[in-house]
Design a protein around this motif. Sequence first.
Motif, short mmCIF file in Angstrom:
data_model
loop_
_atom_site.label_atom_id
_atom_site.label_comp_id
_atom_site.label_asym_id
_atom_site.label_seq_id
_atom_site.Cartn_x
_atom_site.Cartn_y
_atom_site.Cartn_z
N LEU A 125 26.77 15.66 26.54
CA LEU A 125 27.62 16.52 27.35
C LEU A 125 29.11 15.74 27.55
N ASP A 126 29.08 14.51 27.71
CA ASP A 126 30.62 14.09 27.65
C ASP A 126 31.13 14.14 26.50
N GLN A 127 30.41 13.99 25.38
CA GLN A 127 31.37 14.08 24.11
C GLN A 127 31.70 15.54 23.73
N MET A 128 30.89 16.54 24.30
CA MET A 128 31.27 17.80 24.12
C MET A 128 32.46 18.44 25.06
N ARG A 129 32.38 17.81 25.92
CA ARG A 129 33.46 18.01 27.14
C ARG A 129 34.91 17.25 26.61
N HIS A 130 34.60 16.07 26.29
CA HIS A 130 35.72 15.51 25.76
C HIS A 130 36.50 16.22 24.51
N ALA A 131 35.38 16.67 23.43
CA ALA A 131 35.94 17.25 22.32
C ALA A 131 36.78 18.56 22.82
N ASP A 153 29.59 10.29 18.72
CA ASP A 153 30.35 9.01 19.00
C ASP A 153 31.11 8.96 20.33
N GLY A 154 30.46 9.73 21.28
CA GLY A 154 30.65 9.58 22.49
C GLY A 154 29.31 9.26 23.26
#
Length: 346
Positions: free
Chosen positions: A310-316, A341-342
Amino acid sequence: MGRFKCSLLFVDDEPALAQLARSLLSSDYELRVAETAEEAQLLLARHDVDIVISDQQLPGLQGIPFLEWCREHTPRTVRILMTGVYSMEEAVEAINSGLAQRFLFKPWRPEQLMNLVRNSARTFLLERSHENLLDELRRLNLELEERVAERTRELEHINRQLEQRNSMLQKMALTDSLTGLPNRRAMDRLAKTEVLRRARVTSPLAVGLVDADFFKDINTRYLLPGGDHVLAWLGGTLMNSVRTIDTVGRVGGEEFMIVAPETSMEGALILAERVRRTVEMSATEFNGDVIRITVSVGMVVAEPDTLVGLDQMRHAAAAALSEAKNTGRNRCVVKRLTMLDGPSAR
């Protein structure tokens, strides 16, 4: 519940407004009208009322003291305060002290009243159905225990039903009061659920961020009441531009999040552009002025075979939104995640 319609008490000493409320609401709600707080108290003593809408300026007992009485005597009733735009301080104080749960500025337009009542009724019915949903969840859990040996496909289908009902329970207390949409906490929980689910059923998932362009100009020109009006309108416009399986929530100021299950790259491109264009082609009105705004959309897609958190998707998605705003605003940037990569979903 024993009733198919929410019951509504409208308290205002202006006959024209009372008549307008009757014409707008009586077909969908069990509507009662009172001209004074004292008359309203007698009605509340004789009838169950789900929603109370009270003007602040009433003969005799005023609106805020009357809503305080309602909180003490009928605590499950949703309390809405009507007040003039220039009584903003009173409305905020009533909200902060818990006397009122929502407010409606006068003069209001018919669609404002109908949308506010509709959202309040939806919230009330969700809260009242909490116990029934819990009973249903217990029953489904027992069925799951009895059907352990059945086919995996059927078990996955029931699990999905449980997740949807759990999501409904969470949203009951996780709603943004201004727009009636899920708030940041609710959207984070929903997105985390979808990320975990796709790891089991290998389906694509899209997460998007939508930000109103140049919203400071709206607040500067129309102040807080105008800004709130535009945000509430924008929330409804976004909700009407997505599919029934998608969820829109307000996650901060003028920023909204979209969670779109089972959405591929092609579908995300279509969805993002539809959201952007719907807002661009729509308009709202405040104090006689027609207001038009645009939005920037940043969306990211995780394909079925891509391991993401989830963090990777949110940052992206945030990075895609920044790119949309930095390259001219009123545009969409949609990207595909190809590797982890997150941080993973937590």
